[in-house]
Design a protein around this motif. Structure first.
Motif, PDB file in Angstrom:
ATOM      1  N   HIS A  83       0.830  -1.204   0.000  1.00  0.00           N
ATOM      2  CA  HIS A  83       0.000   0.000   0.000  1.00  0.00           C
ATOM      3  C   HIS A  83       0.867   1.258   0.000  1.00  0.00           C
ATOM      4  CE1 HIS A  83      -4.017  -1.806   1.645  1.00  0.00           C
ATOM      5  NE2 HIS A  83      -3.582  -2.400   0.557  1.00  0.00           N
ATOM      6  N   LEU A  84       1.907   1.251   0.837  1.00  0.00           N
ATOM      7  CA  LEU A  84       2.753   2.438   0.931  1.00  0.00           C
ATOM      8  C   LEU A  84       3.550   2.641  -0.346  1.00  0.00           C
ATOM      9  CD1 LEU A  84       4.031   2.096   4.597  1.00  0.00           C
ATOM     10  CD2 LEU A  84       2.299   3.650   3.734  1.00  0.00           C
ATOM     11  N   ALA A  85       4.036   1.542  -0.923  1.00  0.00           N
ATOM     12  CA  ALA A  85       4.792   1.677  -2.163  1.00  0.00           C
ATOM     13  C   ALA A  85       3.913   2.214  -3.278  1.00  0.00           C
ATOM     14  CB  ALA A  85       5.386   0.317  -2.562  1.00  0.00           C
ATOM     15  N   ALA A  86       2.664   1.747  -3.314  1.00  0.00           N
ATOM     16  CA  ALA A  86       1.752   2.235  -4.346  1.00  0.00           C
ATOM     17  C   ALA A  86       1.477   3.714  -4.190  1.00  0.00           C
ATOM     18  CB  ALA A  86       0.441   1.448  -4.292  1.00  0.00           C
ATOM     19  N   GLY A  87       1.518   4.213  -2.968  1.00  0.00           N
ATOM     20  CA  GLY A  87       1.285   5.619  -2.735  1.00  0.00           C
ATOM     21  C   GLY A  87       2.540   6.458  -2.755  1.00  0.00           C
ATOM     22  N   GLY A  88       3.684   5.875  -3.100  1.00  0.00           N
ATOM     23  CA  GLY A  88       4.921   6.646  -3.164  1.00  0.00           C
ATOM     24  C   GLY A  88       5.633   6.770  -1.832  1.00  0.00           C
ATOM     25  N   TYR A  89       5.234   5.974  -0.830  1.00  0.00           N
ATOM     26  CA  TYR A  89       5.850   6.060   0.483  1.00  0.00           C
ATOM     27  C   TYR A  89       6.560   4.763   0.854  1.00  0.00           C
ATOM     28  CZ  TYR A  89       3.020  10.240   1.094  1.00  0.00           C
ATOM     29  OH  TYR A  89       2.444  11.479   0.941  1.00  0.00           O
ATOM     30  N   GLY A  90       7.071   4.070  -0.157  1.00  0.00           N
ATOM     31  CA  GLY A  90       7.713   2.786   0.093  1.00  0.00           C
ATOM     32  C   GLY A  90       8.867   2.849   1.067  1.00  0.00           C
ATOM     33  N   VAL A  91       9.557   3.993   1.121  1.00  0.00           N
ATOM     34  CA  VAL A  91      10.710   4.125   2.016  1.00  0.00           C
ATOM     35  C   VAL A  91      10.297   4.002   3.478  1.00  0.00           C
ATOM     36  CG1 VAL A  91      10.541   6.645   2.204  1.00  0.00           C
ATOM     37  CG2 VAL A  91      12.761   5.528   2.466  1.00  0.00           C
ATOM     38  N   LEU A  92       9.023   4.275   3.800  1.00  0.00           N
ATOM     39  CA  LEU A  92       8.562   4.153   5.178  1.00  0.00           C
ATOM     40  C   LEU A  92       8.424   2.695   5.597  1.00  0.00           C
ATOM     41  CD1 LEU A  92       5.764   6.885   5.238  1.00  0.00           C
ATOM     42  CD2 LEU A  92       8.106   7.079   6.082  1.00  0.00           C
ATOM     43  N   ALA A  93       8.217   1.816   4.638  1.00  0.00           N
ATOM     44  CA  ALA A  93       7.991   0.416   4.961  1.00  0.00           C
ATOM     45  C   ALA A  93       9.134  -0.496   4.572  1.00  0.00           C
ATOM     46  CB  ALA A  93       6.705  -0.067   4.280  1.00  0.00           C
ATOM     47  N   TYR A  94      10.011  -0.043   3.647  1.00  0.00           N
ATOM     48  CA  TYR A  94      11.093  -0.890   3.153  1.00  0.00           C
ATOM     49  C   TYR A  94      12.454  -0.277   3.437  1.00  0.00           C
ATOM     50  CZ  TYR A  94       7.895  -3.799   0.388  1.00  0.00           C
ATOM     51  OH  TYR A  94       6.918  -4.665  -0.016  1.00  0.00           O
ATOM     52  N   ALA A  95      13.402  -1.134   3.742  1.00  0.00           N
ATOM     53  CA  ALA A  95      14.803  -0.723   3.860  1.00  0.00           C
ATOM     54  C   ALA A  95      15.491  -1.050   2.540  1.00  0.00           C
ATOM     55  CB  ALA A  95      15.478  -1.482   5.013  1.00  0.00           C
ATOM     56  N   ASP A  96      15.959  -0.014   1.853  1.00  0.00           N
ATOM     57  CA  ASP A  96      16.563  -0.164   0.524  1.00  0.00           C
ATOM     58  C   ASP A  96      17.967  -0.745   0.666  1.00  0.00           C
ATOM     59  OD1 ASP A  96      17.457   0.055  -2.052  1.00  0.00           O
ATOM     60  OD2 ASP A  96      16.689   2.085  -2.363  1.00  0.00           O
ATOM     61  N   LEU A  97      18.212  -1.897   0.024  1.00  0.00           N
ATOM     62  CA  LEU A  97      19.512  -2.570   0.077  1.00  0.00           C
ATOM     63  C   LEU A  97      20.415  -2.165  -1.081  1.00  0.00           C
ATOM     64  CD1 LEU A  97      18.294  -6.174   0.988  1.00  0.00           C
ATOM     65  CD2 LEU A  97      18.948  -4.318   2.538  1.00  0.00           C
TER      66      LEU A  97
END
Length: 309
Positions: free
Chosen positions: A275-289
């Motif tokens: 849901h967050l990624a679809a709304g452009g807020y993926g960084v709040l839920a995912y740690a970018d490797l």
């Protein structure tokens, strides 16, 4: 939850660069001469003399492969491989669901009210651990349950709904959607699903504007259609599936019947991170490797700086 369930690509379109890098690497490895185009640009006799005197050194295909490997790792890093943050679900206002139930006469007297209750309960269950609010409307709209994670309390409220819950006669879905919008906005919710359970009656330009406003916030309007289950009371409007479909298109969501709610339940039940990624807020839920892959790409780059005797 398995590792693959928590794994995602934040910028998957960068995968398109990887085949290009592979093709360039193959060309560099198998087609490029040691001195590249210099052998064609310089007079052969002069080039032979320079080579005999040690003035030129041939290039190494290994360097080309190292550059290609570094480029491939950089492209892979830019795809944004990420894993879900363990603490993402501790932020209560990240993702919520608001169920908006039509309790007008055409639904409570002509539709399947028991099916409406069951569909609303199924949506609440599909929302998982996320907070769920309940809005009911007919001639006006009311917040029947504030956002809560207490499914037992919400279930009690849902199964108490009847034709007398909303005293105002009429059908104004725009008021129900506006109240859902306001509830989410006051809580500063980042990602949300608004699920409208309706027979499509009363949908007009005002409701469409509310659907667009919901979509502009990055939220999604889903809908469950309530068909006529018994003869409608005199003067009651007929169900309008086409109007509900058009409304959901404006809200960017999915529509299904209450008898087969699977597509809507799947959309609501998608993980918080989706849901967050679809709304452009993926960084709040995912740690970018990806940053660690960039460090790994630095190793073949070092080969490019090796001095030759």
């Amino acid at each position: 939850m398995s590792f693959l369930d928590a794994f995602a690509l934040l910028r998957p379109w960068w995968f398109l660069a990887i085949p290009v890098v592979v093709l360039l690497a193959l060309r560099a490895a198998w087609r490029s001469a040691p001195l590249g185009d210099w052998a064609r640009a310089v007079d052969p006799a002069l080039m032979a003399h320079l080579a005999r005197t040690g003035a030129v050194l041939g290039g190494r295909r290994q360097a080309n492969l190292a550059a290609a490997l570094a480029a491939g790792l950089i492209a892979l890093a830019l795809t944004g491989p990420a894993v879900e943050r363990a603490d993402g679900r501790t932020f209560r206002n990240l993702d919520e669901t608001v169920i908006v139930v039509d309790l007008s006469r055409s639904v409570t007297e002509g539709g399947n009210l028991q099916g409406v209750r069951q569909a609303a309960a199924a949506v609440a269950e599909a929302a998982g651990t996320r907070a769920v609010a309940l809005v009911v409307y007919a001639g006006d709209a009311y917040l029947a349950a504030s956002p809560t994670t207490d499914r037992d309390s919400l279930g009690t409220t849902l199964f108490a709904l009847d034709a007398d819950t909303v005293p105002d006669r009429g059908t104004h879905p725009e008021r129900g959607l506006a109240l859902a919008h306001r509830t989410l906005a006051e809580a500063n919710v980042v990602a949300a699903d608004v699920v409208l359970i309706s027979d499509g009656d009363g949908i007009g330009e005002a409701a469409t504007r509310e659907a667009r406003a919901i979509a502009e916030h990055g939220w999604r309007l889903q809908a469950l259609f309530v068909p006529a289950d018994k003869p409608l009371p005199p003067g009651a409007p007929k169900p309008d599936r086409a109007a509900l479909d058009a409304l959901v298109r404006a809200g960017g969501g999915t529509v299904a019947d209450i008898a087969t709610p699977g597509p809507v339940l799947d959309a609501v039940g998608a993980g918080l991170s989706q849901h967050l990624a679809a709304g452009g807020y993926g960084v709040l839920a995912y740690a970018d490797l990806g940053r660690w892959l960039l460090l790994l790409a630095a190793l073949p780059v070092l080969v490019l700086f090796r001095r030759s005797a």
